[in-house]
Design a protein around this motif. Structure first.
Motif, short mmCIF file in Angstrom:
data_model
loop_
_atom_site.label_atom_id
_atom_site.label_comp_id
_atom_site.label_asym_id
_atom_site.label_seq_id
_atom_site.Cartn_x
_atom_site.Cartn_y
_atom_site.Cartn_z
N ALA A 70 0.84 -1.20 0.00
CA ALA A 70 0.00 0.00 0.00
C ALA A 70 0.87 1.24 0.00
N LEU A 71 0.30 2.32 -0.50
CA LEU A 71 0.88 3.65 -0.43
C LEU A 71 -0.23 4.62 -0.07
N LEU A 87 -15.70 -7.60 2.90
CA LEU A 87 -15.74 -6.14 2.94
C LEU A 87 -14.45 -5.64 3.57
N ASP A 88 -13.76 -4.72 2.87
CA ASP A 88 -12.53 -4.12 3.37
C ASP A 88 -12.77 -2.69 3.82
N VAL A 89 -12.04 -2.28 4.87
CA VAL A 89 -12.14 -0.91 5.38
C VAL A 89 -10.73 -0.32 5.43
N PHE A 90 -10.61 0.92 4.95
CA PHE A 90 -9.31 1.59 4.87
C PHE A 90 -9.43 3.02 5.39
N GLU A 91 -8.26 3.60 5.69
CA GLU A 91 -8.18 5.03 5.89
C GLU A 91 -6.98 5.56 5.10
N LEU A 92 -7.08 6.81 4.67
CA LEU A 92 -5.97 7.43 3.97
C LEU A 92 -4.92 7.89 4.97
N THR A 93 -3.66 7.84 4.54
CA THR A 93 -2.54 8.31 5.36
C THR A 93 -1.73 9.30 4.53
N PRO A 94 -1.04 10.23 5.19
CA PRO A 94 -0.35 11.29 4.44
C PRO A 94 0.87 10.77 3.68
N GLU A 106 -5.15 17.84 4.33
CA GLU A 106 -6.10 17.55 3.26
C GLU A 106 -7.02 16.39 3.65
N ILE A 107 -6.44 15.39 4.29
CA ILE A 107 -7.26 14.25 4.74
C ILE A 107 -8.26 14.71 5.79
N ASP A 108 -7.80 15.52 6.75
CA ASP A 108 -8.70 16.01 7.81
C ASP A 108 -9.78 16.91 7.23
N ALA A 109 -9.44 17.69 6.23
CA ALA A 109 -10.45 18.55 5.60
C ALA A 109 -11.50 17.71 4.90
N TYR A 151 -6.00 24.10 1.87
CA TYR A 151 -5.73 24.98 0.72
C TYR A 151 -4.29 25.49 0.75
N LEU A 152 -3.81 25.84 1.93
CA LEU A 152 -2.44 26.33 2.04
C LEU A 152 -1.43 25.26 1.62
N ASP A 153 -1.67 24.02 2.02
CA ASP A 153 -0.77 22.93 1.61
C ASP A 153 -0.74 22.80 0.09
N GLN A 154 -1.89 22.96 -0.54
CA GLN A 154 -1.95 22.86 -2.00
C GLN A 154 -1.25 24.04 -2.66
N LEU A 155 -1.41 25.23 -2.11
CA LEU A 155 -0.76 26.41 -2.68
C LEU A 155 0.75 26.34 -2.49
N ALA A 156 1.19 25.72 -1.40
CA ALA A 156 2.62 25.51 -1.20
C ALA A 156 3.15 24.50 -2.21
N ARG A 157 2.36 23.44 -2.46
CA ARG A 157 2.78 22.39 -3.41
C ARG A 157 2.92 22.95 -4.83
N SER A 158 1.99 23.83 -5.20
CA SER A 158 2.02 24.39 -6.56
C SER A 158 2.83 25.69 -6.64
N GLN A 159 3.30 26.18 -5.48
CA GLN A 159 4.08 27.42 -5.40
C GLN A 159 3.30 28.60 -5.96
N ALA A 160 2.00 28.61 -5.67
CA ALA A 160 1.15 29.69 -6.14
C ALA A 160 1.16 30.89 -5.20
#
Length: 683
Positions: free
Chosen positions: A98-99, A563-570, A578-581, A610-619
C-alpha cells in the motif's frame, strides 16, 4: 464476456453479469448517426473464439493464464517493476502492499454467502449450477463450472445510510454497522438470489437490482428446474429459459424500518431485468423517488412478462431494446411503485431511428470487427445539482438532461476507439469534468498486464461545458498485474479533498487506486492498496468491485473475500490537513450513482488544506504561506478567540489579488476559497 466458450453460458452470463459481452470500440468525437435499419442485435451476435478457448464441450480451461500479446505500435503498458506486480498469491494470505492507505479490517463473507467448495466435482458446485438453470449435465470445462458457481455468491456494489453499510451480492444483501470503522460488525444477512444485487437506499427503503434467470418473486433460493437438454444438432442454438410465472427480474423494494428484518414491499418487473439502477431525487417532488433501470441482459418472453419484445426496431417499434426504464416510487406507499416511462436515449433525432448510436470503431485491433448499435446503459450517474446525468452506455458516453426525471433526454454522446465497454461515470464536484470507465474484458479478463495498453480498460476523462463533452486524457492503474488477475477500471467515488478532484476506484484484482484528476490532461495516482492474485494458475473471480469514500473512510466491496475498510494516510501527494479537511464532509446517505454536491464547512482545517496545496504548486510565496499558517495556529491556540480570529481577515485582500493573477485556474479557485474561510471561519 467473450472468454466464456459455451453459447448457452454466454446467454447465462449476459443474463447475470456486469461482465456482459464486450461491446466494440468507439471514438472521442460526437457519435455518428446510424441508419434505422440495420445491424443484428448485439446480444445475438456470437463473438469469435480465441485461440485455446475451446467450444465448450471439452475439458479445456478458459481461465488458464494467457500472456498478453505484444503492445500495438505507439502504445505503452504497465510497470512490471511496481511493487504491486510481484505480490505472493493466496485467498486470505496473499501478499499486500500500500501507499497512502492503511488497511483497517477485512470482514469475511457470512457462511451463507460462500460457495464453500474449490473443486468443480463438489456436489455444491453442481447444485449451484443447477439452481442457476444450467443443469448438472451441461457440458462445459470444469474450471468454468467452478467460476460460474462462484459467481452466484459474488459481492457487488455498496450503499450507505447513517452508520449502516449495505453490500449487494448475487445471493442477496448484507448490512453492517460501521459506526466504528475499525470494528465493523455484521447486522443482517438477507438471502435473496438473482444477481447482481446492486443496492441503493433512501430513508426506510432499500432497492436491489435483479437480472439473473434464477431470481424468484419470493426471494427463494431454489431457483427453477434445470432446462432440458437441447435436441440433437441444436446444442449451440440460442435458447431462452422457459417462461416461469414465479420468476423475477427487475427492481426489488424493501422496507428497512427494522434494519435487522427487511421486508419486501414491492417488486417491479422489467423486460431485461435490472443489471444496475440509479436512485434519482427530484428537487421539486418530495413525494416520490425515481429509479433509472439499466438492463443489459436478454429480453424475456412475452409469455413470462406481457409486452416484452427482443426484436430489432425495424421489426418492432416497441422493442425492449434501446431504452431504459423509469420507475416511480411513492415514498409513503412504495407498494405502488410502477414504470412510468421508457426513455429512448439512443434515438437519432433526425430520422427517429431508435438505434441511433453506435460504438464508432473497432475492438482493439480486430480488423474483422464491425461496429455495433448501442442498445443499453450499464450505469447512469445522476447529478441533480446541475440537472445532468452521465450515462456509460456500452458503446457511448452520454450526457443526459434530467431536469424532468421522468423524461430524461440525451444532449450529447461521444465514443472512443480505445474503449471496449463504457461502464460507469463520475462528475467532478463542480460539474466541469466527467470520468468514464471502460470495462474491457467484462470483468473476468486480465487486462492490466505489462503488455496491455494503458489506454485500454482505463478511465477516460472529459471536460464538460455547456452540456458538451471534450476529451482530455486517460488514466489507468500504473502497476502491471498478473495473467490470472482479473483487472480493469471499475466503480469509484470522489474523495472530498477541497481544492482538488480526487477519485478512489476499484480495479478488481488490481486493488484500489486513488487518482488526482484536477488537471484532466495529466491525472496521476496518489495512493493505492493491492493484494497478490487469488490463484497463480487460474483466473478466479475476485478483487474490488467498488471502492467508495464515506464519511472519512474508504470501503471496498471485495468480490470473493468480503468487505474491506481503509483510511488514507499522508504522503508527499496528500497531506494530513487535506485528509482532515475531507473528513469534515459528512453525509446522511450515499448512493454513488446519485451524486451529491459536496459542501465544505468554513473550518480552519479546510484553510490549512488549501495552504498545503498552494505551497505544493508554489502559487503563493513561502513567506506569505508561513504568515497565514501562523495566524491560523494562533487562532486555534487561543481556542478561536474572537480577536485572534478577526486578525485572519487581514489576509483576505492579498489572497483575492493573488487569485486574479494566478496562472492556474485551480490555484485561483483555491485562493478565493481560502480567502472566504479566513473572512469568516467557523468554530
Amino acid at each position: 464476456m467473450k472468454q466464456v466458450p459455451s453459447i448457452a453460458l454466454r446467454l447465462l452470463i449476459a443474463a447475470t453479469l456486469s461482465f456482459c459481452g464486450v461491446v466494440r470500440a468507439r471514438a472521442q468525437e460526437p457519435a455518428p448517426p446510424k441508419p434505422a435499419a440495420g445491424a443484428q442485435d448485439p446480444a445475438k451476435q456470437e463473438p469469435p473464439k480465441k485461440a485455446g478457448e475451446g467450444d465448450g464441450d471439452g475439458e479445456g480451461n478458459p481461465f488458464a493464464p494467457k500472456p498478453a500479446p505484444p503492445l500495438p505500435p505507439g502504445m505503452t503498458g504497465s510497470d512490471a517493476n511496481d511493487p504491486r506486480a510481484k505480490l505472493t498469491p493466496g485467498l486470505f494470505d496473499a501478499g499486500e502492499t500500500a501507499l497512502g492507505m492503511k488497511h483497517l479490517q477485512l470482514i469475511k463473507k457470512p457462511d451463507a454467502f460462500q460457495l464453500g467448495a474449490s473443486d468443480a466435482d463438489d456436489p455444491k458446485v453442481q447444485k449451484t449450477i443447477a439452481q442457476l438453470g444450467i443443469g448438472v449435465g451441461a457440458k462445459m470445462p470444469k474450471p468454468l463450472q467452478l467460476v460460474i458457481a462462484q459467481l452466484a455468491f459474488a459481492n457487488s456494489d455498496l450503499a450507505f445510510q447513517g452508520s449502516h453499510l449495505f453490500q449487494g451480492n448475487f445471493y442477496g444483501v448484507n448490512i453492517f454497522d460501521i459506526s466504528n470503522p475499525a470494528n465493523v460488525t455484521p447486522l443482517t444477512s438477507m438471502v435473496c438470489p438473482g444477481g447482481q444485487g446492486d443496492v441503493s437506499v433512501y430513508k426506510n427503503l432499500l432497492f436491489m437490482s435483479v437480472e439473473m434467470a434464477n431470481g424468484r418473486v419470493d426471494c427463494g433460493a431454489q431457483g427453477f428446474p434445470p432446462e432440458p437438454p437441447p435436441p440433437a444438432g441444436e446444442e449451440k442454438k440460442r435458447r431462452l429459459p422457459a417462461a416461469q410465472k414465479d420468476r423475477f427480474r427487475g427492481v426489488r423494494i424493501f422496507d428497512i424500518s427494522d434494519i435487522k428484518n427487511p421486508k419486501q414491499v414491492a417488486a417491479v418487473q422489467t423486460c431485461r431485468g435490472s443489471h444496475t439502477h440509479t436512485l434519482v431525487q427530484d428537487p421539486n417532488d418530495k413525494n416520490n423517488v425515481y429509479i433509472y433501470v439499466s438492463g443489459t441482459s436478454f429480453v424475456r418472453q412475452a409469455e413470462e412478462l406481457p409486452g416484452c419484445s427482443g426484436e430489432m426496431p425495424d421489426k418492432d417499434a416497441n422493442t425492449a431494446l434501446f431504452r431504459i426504464e423509469v420507475i416511480q416510487v411513492p415514498v409513503a406507499a412504495p407498494q405502488n411503485a410502477k414504470i412510468v416511462s421508457s426513455p429512448r436515449l439512443f434515438i437519432d433525432p433526425r430520422t427517429g431511428a431508435l438505434n441511433g448510436l453506435n460504438n464508432g470503431g473497432r475492438m482493439h485491433g480486430k480488423e474483422d470487427d464491425k461496429s455495433e448499435d448501442t442498445d443499453q446503459c450499464h450505469d447512469i450517474t445522476v447529478y441533480s445539482a446541475i440537472g445532468l446525468a452521465a450515462g456509460a452506455c456500452s458503446g457511448n458516453g452520454l450526457i443526459i438532461d434530467v431536469k424532468d426525471p421522468v423524461h430524461p433526454k440525451r444532449v450529447d454522446a461521444v465514443n472512443d476507439p480505445n474503449y471496449a465497454y463504457w461502464h460507469s461515470a463520475s462528475f467532478s464536484n463542480d460539474g466541469s469534468k466527467v470520468v468514464f470507465t471502460d470495462e474491457w474484458g467484462g470483468g473476468l479478463g486480465a487486462r492490466c498486464r505489462q503488455n496491455d495498453p494503458n489506454k485500454w480498460g482505463a478511465d477516460a476523462i472529459f471536460r464538460l461545458k455547456d452540456a458538451k463533452l471534450t476529451f482530455a486524457g486517460y488514466y489507468k492503474l500504473p502497476a502491471a498485474q498478473g495473467d490470472t488477475e482479473n483487472c480493469v477500471a471499475h466503480n469509484g467515488s470522489l474523495v472530498p479533498v477541497p481544492g482538488r478532484d480526487i477519485e478512489v476506484q476499484g480495479w478488481y484484482q488490481g486493488g484500489i487506486s486513488v487518482v488526482d484528476f484536477t488537471d484532466p490532461e495529466h491525472p496521476f495516482e496518489i495512493a493505492y492498496f493491492d493484494r497478490g492474485p487469488i490463484d497463480p494458475k487460474m483466473l478466479v473471480l475476485g478483487g474490488m468491485w467498488s471502492a467508495y469514500w464515506y464519511n472519512g473512510n474508504i470501503y471496498g466491496s471485495e468480490i470473493a473475500r468480503g468487505l474491506d475498510v481503509f483510511e488514507l494516510t499522508p504522503t508527499k501527494f496528500l497531506t494530513q490537513n487535506e485528509i482532515d479537511a475531507a473528513k469534515t464532509v459528512q453525509v446522511s446517505e450515499l448512493n454513488v450513482q446519485n451524486q451529491q454536491k459536496i459542501e465544505w464547512p468554513a473550518k480552519l482545517v479546510v484553510a490549512k488544506a488549501y495552504l498545503d496545496q498552494l505551497a505544493r504548486s508554489q502559487a503563493l510565496p513561502a513567506d506569505r504561506i508561513a504568515a497565514i499558517q501562523k495566524g491560523i495556529a494562533d487562532a486555534e491556540a487561543a481556542k478561536m478567540n474572537k480577536g485572534k480570529v478577526s486578525k485572519l481577515k487581514k489576509f483576505v485582500p492579498e489572497l483575492e489579488k493573488a487569485a486574479a493573477t494566478a496562472k492556474a485556474p485551480a490555484d485561483a479557485a483555491r485562493l478565493l476559497a481560502l480567502s472566504k474561510v479566513l473572512a469568516a471561519p467557523a468554530k
